[in-house]
Write an enzyme that holds these catalytic residues in place. Sequence first.
Site, PDB file in Angstrom:
ATOM      1  N   LYS A  37       2.255  -3.499   7.194  1.00 13.89           N
ATOM      2  CA  LYS A  37       2.531  -3.655   5.756  1.00 13.89           C
ATOM      3  C   LYS A  37       3.981  -3.229   5.456  1.00 13.89           C
ATOM      4  O   LYS A  37       4.667  -3.864   4.651  1.00 13.89           O
ATOM      5  CB  LYS A  37       1.550  -2.823   4.920  1.00 13.89           C
ATOM      6  CG  LYS A  37       0.107  -3.305   4.947  1.00 13.89           C
ATOM      7  CD  LYS A  37      -0.107  -4.702   4.372  1.00 13.89           C
ATOM      8  CE  LYS A  37       0.099  -4.778   2.880  1.00 13.89           C
ATOM      9  NZ  LYS A  37      -0.314  -6.131   2.363  1.00 13.89           N
TER      10      LYS A  37
ATOM     11  N   TYR B  15      -1.844  -0.755  10.883  1.00 15.70           N
ATOM     12  CA  TYR B  15      -1.969  -1.400   9.569  1.00 15.70           C
ATOM     13  C   TYR B  15      -0.769  -1.079   8.695  1.00 15.70           C
ATOM     14  O   TYR B  15      -0.096  -1.979   8.173  1.00 15.70           O
ATOM     15  CB  TYR B  15      -3.267  -0.947   8.875  1.00 15.70           C
ATOM     16  CG  TYR B  15      -3.288  -1.249   7.385  1.00 15.70           C
ATOM     17  CD1 TYR B  15      -3.313  -2.559   6.926  1.00 15.70           C
ATOM     18  CD2 TYR B  15      -3.268  -0.213   6.439  1.00 15.70           C
ATOM     19  CE1 TYR B  15      -3.316  -2.852   5.553  1.00 15.70           C
ATOM     20  CE2 TYR B  15      -3.272  -0.490   5.080  1.00 15.70           C
ATOM     21  CZ  TYR B  15      -3.292  -1.813   4.635  1.00 15.70           C
ATOM     22  OH  TYR B  15      -3.289  -2.085   3.290  1.00 15.70           O
TER      23      TYR B  15
ATOM     24  N   THR C 261       0.822  -1.203   0.000  1.00 18.26           N
ATOM     25  CA  THR C 261       0.000   0.000   0.000  1.00 18.26           C
ATOM     26  C   THR C 261       0.862   1.261   0.000  1.00 18.26           C
ATOM     27  O   THR C 261       2.002   1.241   0.479  1.00 18.26           O
ATOM     28  CB  THR C 261      -0.892  -0.009   1.261  1.00 18.26           C
ATOM     29  OG1 THR C 261      -1.469   1.276   1.449  1.00 18.26           O
ATOM     30  CG2 THR C 261      -0.087  -0.323   2.514  1.00 18.26           C
ATOM     31  N   ASP C 262       0.275   2.358  -0.494  1.00 14.81           N
ATOM     32  CA  ASP C 262       0.984   3.647  -0.418  1.00 14.81           C
ATOM     33  C   ASP C 262       1.052   4.162   1.026  1.00 14.81           C
ATOM     34  O   ASP C 262       1.809   5.087   1.322  1.00 14.81           O
ATOM     35  CB  ASP C 262       0.321   4.692  -1.333  1.00 14.81           C
ATOM     36  CG  ASP C 262      -1.146   4.960  -1.020  1.00 14.81           C
ATOM     37  OD1 ASP C 262      -1.703   4.331  -0.099  1.00 14.81           O
ATOM     38  OD2 ASP C 262      -1.752   5.808  -1.723  1.00 14.81           O
ATOM     39  N   GLU C 263       0.266   3.551   1.935  1.00 14.03           N
ATOM     40  CA  GLU C 263       0.219   4.057   3.307  1.00 14.03           C
ATOM     41  C   GLU C 263       1.541   3.859   4.043  1.00 14.03           C
ATOM     42  O   GLU C 263       1.788   4.496   5.063  1.00 14.03           O
ATOM     43  CB  GLU C 263      -0.944   3.412   4.075  1.00 14.03           C
ATOM     44  CG  GLU C 263      -2.256   3.646   3.334  1.00 14.03           C
ATOM     45  CD  GLU C 263      -3.511   3.255   4.097  1.00 14.03           C
ATOM     46  OE1 GLU C 263      -3.464   3.188   5.336  1.00 14.03           O
ATOM     47  OE2 GLU C 263      -4.534   3.027   3.436  1.00 14.03           O
TER      48      GLU C 263
HETATM   49  P1  NAD Z   1      -9.605  -7.679   1.966  1.00 12.98           P
HETATM   50  O1  NAD Z   1      -9.620  -7.354   3.428  1.00 12.98           O
HETATM   51  O2  NAD Z   1     -10.816  -7.416   1.150  1.00 12.98           O
HETATM   52  O3  NAD Z   1      -9.275  -9.240   1.781  1.00 12.98           O
HETATM   53  C1  NAD Z   1      -8.272  -9.879   2.494  1.00 12.98           C
HETATM   54  C2  NAD Z   1      -8.381 -11.376   2.204  1.00 12.98           C
HETATM   55  O4  NAD Z   1      -7.310 -12.038   2.900  1.00 12.98           O
HETATM   56  C3  NAD Z   1      -9.682 -12.008   2.712  1.00 12.98           C
HETATM   57  O5  NAD Z   1     -10.208 -12.896   1.739  1.00 12.98           O
HETATM   58  C4  NAD Z   1      -9.258 -12.762   3.961  1.00 12.98           C
HETATM   59  O6  NAD Z   1     -10.077 -13.902   4.242  1.00 12.98           O
HETATM   60  C5  NAD Z   1      -7.835 -13.160   3.601  1.00 12.98           C
HETATM   61  N1  NAD Z   1      -6.994 -13.390   4.792  1.00 12.98           N
HETATM   62  C6  NAD Z   1      -6.860 -12.574   5.879  1.00 12.98           C
HETATM   63  N2  NAD Z   1      -6.030 -13.136   6.774  1.00 12.98           N
HETATM   64  C7  NAD Z   1      -5.605 -14.320   6.229  1.00 12.98           C
HETATM   65  C8  NAD Z   1      -4.738 -15.339   6.668  1.00 12.98           C
HETATM   66  N3  NAD Z   1      -4.123 -15.280   7.860  1.00 12.98           N
HETATM   67  N4  NAD Z   1      -4.527 -16.394   5.856  1.00 12.98           N
HETATM   68  C9  NAD Z   1      -5.160 -16.489   4.647  1.00 12.98           C
HETATM   69  N5  NAD Z   1      -6.009 -15.552   4.193  1.00 12.98           N
HETATM   70  C10 NAD Z   1      -6.234 -14.480   4.981  1.00 12.98           C
HETATM   71  O7  NAD Z   1      -8.325  -6.957   1.389  1.00 12.98           O
HETATM   72  P2  NAD Z   1      -8.144  -6.181  -0.007  1.00 12.98           P
HETATM   73  O8  NAD Z   1      -8.738  -4.837   0.101  1.00 12.98           O
HETATM   74  O9  NAD Z   1      -8.529  -7.088  -1.108  1.00 12.98           O
HETATM   75  O10 NAD Z   1      -6.554  -5.995  -0.010  1.00 12.98           O
HETATM   76  C11 NAD Z   1      -5.699  -6.986  -0.593  1.00 12.98           C
HETATM   77  C12 NAD Z   1      -4.261  -6.546  -0.432  1.00 12.98           C
HETATM   78  O11 NAD Z   1      -4.073  -5.284  -1.056  1.00 12.98           O
HETATM   79  C13 NAD Z   1      -3.824  -6.372   1.023  1.00 12.98           C
HETATM   80  O12 NAD Z   1      -2.514  -6.863   1.152  1.00 12.98           O
HETATM   81  C14 NAD Z   1      -3.863  -4.868   1.235  1.00 12.98           C
HETATM   82  O13 NAD Z   1      -2.925  -4.468   2.218  1.00 12.98           O
HETATM   83  C15 NAD Z   1      -3.499  -4.370  -0.144  1.00 12.98           C
HETATM   84  N6  NAD Z   1      -4.018  -3.039  -0.488  1.00 12.98           N
HETATM   85  C16 NAD Z   1      -5.362  -2.802  -0.477  1.00 12.98           C
HETATM   86  C17 NAD Z   1      -5.833  -1.548  -0.857  1.00 12.98           C
HETATM   87  C18 NAD Z   1      -7.326  -1.241  -0.904  1.00 12.98           C
HETATM   88  O14 NAD Z   1      -7.690  -0.116  -1.228  1.00 12.98           O
HETATM   89  N7  NAD Z   1      -8.204  -2.192  -0.624  1.00 12.98           N
HETATM   90  C19 NAD Z   1      -4.941  -0.533  -1.208  1.00 12.98           C
HETATM   91  C20 NAD Z   1      -3.564  -0.813  -1.181  1.00 12.98           C
HETATM   92  C21 NAD Z   1      -3.130  -2.086  -0.836  1.00 12.98           C
HETATM   93  P1  TYD Z   2     -10.737   3.748   4.032  1.00 18.50           P
HETATM   94  O1  TYD Z   2     -11.673   3.312   2.945  1.00 18.50           O
HETATM   95  O2  TYD Z   2     -10.867   3.124   5.379  1.00 18.50           O
HETATM   96  O3  TYD Z   2      -9.261   3.576   3.452  1.00 18.50           O
HETATM   97  P2  TYD Z   2      -7.840   4.082   4.072  1.00 18.50           P
HETATM   98  O4  TYD Z   2      -8.023   4.442   5.484  1.00 18.50           O
HETATM   99  O5  TYD Z   2      -6.994   2.841   3.926  1.00 18.50           O
HETATM  100  O6  TYD Z   2      -7.392   5.220   3.207  1.00 18.50           O
HETATM  101  O7  TYD Z   2     -10.898   5.304   4.212  1.00 18.50           O
HETATM  102  C1  TYD Z   2     -10.676   6.204   3.138  1.00 18.50           C
HETATM  103  C2  TYD Z   2     -10.800   7.598   3.700  1.00 18.50           C
HETATM  104  O8  TYD Z   2     -12.150   7.833   4.111  1.00 18.50           O
HETATM  105  C3  TYD Z   2      -9.945   7.833   4.944  1.00 18.50           C
HETATM  106  O9  TYD Z   2      -9.455   9.170   4.904  1.00 18.50           O
HETATM  107  C4  TYD Z   2     -10.925   7.654   6.087  1.00 18.50           C
HETATM  108  C5  TYD Z   2     -12.234   8.150   5.511  1.00 18.50           C
HETATM  109  N1  TYD Z   2     -13.474   7.502   5.994  1.00 18.50           N
HETATM  110  C6  TYD Z   2     -14.542   8.294   6.435  1.00 18.50           C
HETATM  111  O10 TYD Z   2     -14.467   9.536   6.457  1.00 18.50           O
HETATM  112  N2  TYD Z   2     -15.675   7.662   6.843  1.00 18.50           N
HETATM  113  C7  TYD Z   2     -15.812   6.304   6.846  1.00 18.50           C
HETATM  114  O11 TYD Z   2     -16.881   5.785   7.246  1.00 18.50           O
HETATM  115  C8  TYD Z   2     -14.697   5.525   6.373  1.00 18.50           C
HETATM  116  C9  TYD Z   2     -14.790   4.021   6.351  1.00 18.50           C
HETATM  117  C10 TYD Z   2     -13.559   6.167   5.962  1.00 18.50           C
END
Ligand code: NAD
Ligand code: TYD
Length: 355
Positions: free
Chosen positions: A165, A161, A136-138
């Site tokens: 990561k 988180y 993630t960019d975070e």
């Molecule tokens: P998500 O929370 O939707 O899904 C996570 C999946 O991992 C689920 O299916 C869960 O059952 C599985 N999981 C969790 N713990 C596990 C374990 N111990 N063993 C096996 N499986 C397990 O997540 P996402 O949003 O699809 O994110 C996927 C990846 O992308 C993550 O690594 C996250 O850090 C990264 N990422 C997500 C975003 C975003 O905007 N969603 C942005 C940047 C990076």
């Molecule tokens: P989120 O979807 O949780 O992603 P991340 O924290 O990983 O960026 O949140 C996106 C942005 O929206 C973040 O600045 C937090 C804000 N947010 C709200 O204002 N209200 C909400 O109910 C949620 C879930 C997030």
Amino acid sequence: MRTPKNILVTGGCGFIGSNFIRYLLARKDFTGRIVNLDALTYAGNPQSLADLAETHPDRYRFVHGDICDEAVVKRTFDEHAVDTVVHFAAESHVDRSISGPAAFIRTNLVGTFTLLEAARAAWKTRTDVLFHHISTDEVYGSLGPTGRFLETTAYDPRSPYSASKAGSDHLVSAYHHTYGLPVTISNCSNNFGPYQFPEKLIPLMILNLGEGKPLPVYGDGGNVRDWLHVADHCAAIGEIIARGRAGETYNIGGNNEWKNIDIVHLLCDILAEQTGKRKEEYTKLITFVADRPGHDRRYAIDCGKIERELGWRPTPDFRALLTATVRWYLDNPAWIASVRTGEYRRWLDTHYGAR
Ligand code: NAD
Ligand code: TYD
């Protein structure tokens, strides 16, 4: 050019993982097999891929297991002759990491370590293999009003988180430098699109808008995120596993910065357009609530490297992509009902009171 034969996707029942598996199986030039290892936590929904056992019985396998379980991970590598790992499995929600960081340390750090050890043992000195780690960019921390994250930006994670990561990224990189494991890492910005668990901003707002519930905006709503459609993210990963250089990191972003409050207004606008109701029926639901502790102010990705090296670019029309996402949630009540039978029951309601 690499042509993976047996890909281990971890966390394939989550949001991005399930989109990625569908993307891969739809690619005409990918003829290999996929094994999806997922523990089915609250965020994992097997219904997101329910049709694949029938449509791709020879090419898709699901293994219910934990990435921290050494025996399961080793068996999966051996039984499926894995030559490529695309590692999504993680605890992924910042708010949950604030109230319960332990699961983040376990899955994101110990789980990644367990996978790396299994890859090292299975692959030894092979160079025709790849461990691709999704991050993630975070990890780069919080930006002021200007500037964008580059691959060379120093890590400065602020939440449990992002710290977990960041640690997993460092482990992956260390396995490359120390043991010569062929790895790539991608750090991407906030994703949106179908199958996203409705604890994240966009699907949470869509569901609450549909039900006339308050739209909780943290703090002043001025925090900025760089939104990337999940299909663009999957295409970028596809390019990296085919042509990315081992040992490299690629930033993936949408060139698409929005303040949270502006996203919420845009969603109100789209809902009004889709339902024929007045926009005010939706905007009156906006409720400013207590801010997230340590809330990062701004994220923005410079994705020039992946554009230059791999020719990947994000799709520009955000409003059209967001409208399609709204439609997906409105058209898929069965999927929404299925995630609600899990642990998630508007978890945030109990964590943030109205201000
Ligand atoms: P998500 O929370 O939707 O899904 C996570 C999946 O991992 C689920 O299916 C869960 O059952 C599985 N999981 C969790 N713990 C596990 C374990 N111990 N063993 C096996 N499986 C397990 O997540 P996402 O949003 O699809 O994110 C996927 C990846 O992308 C993550 O690594 C996250 O850090 C990264 N990422 C997500 C975003 C975003 O905007 N969603 C942005 C940047 C990076
Ligand atoms: P989120 O979807 O949780 O992603 P991340 O924290 O990983 O960026 O949140 C996106 C942005 O929206 C973040 O600045 C937090 C804000 N947010 C709200 O204002 N209200 C909400 O109910 C949620 C879930 C997030």
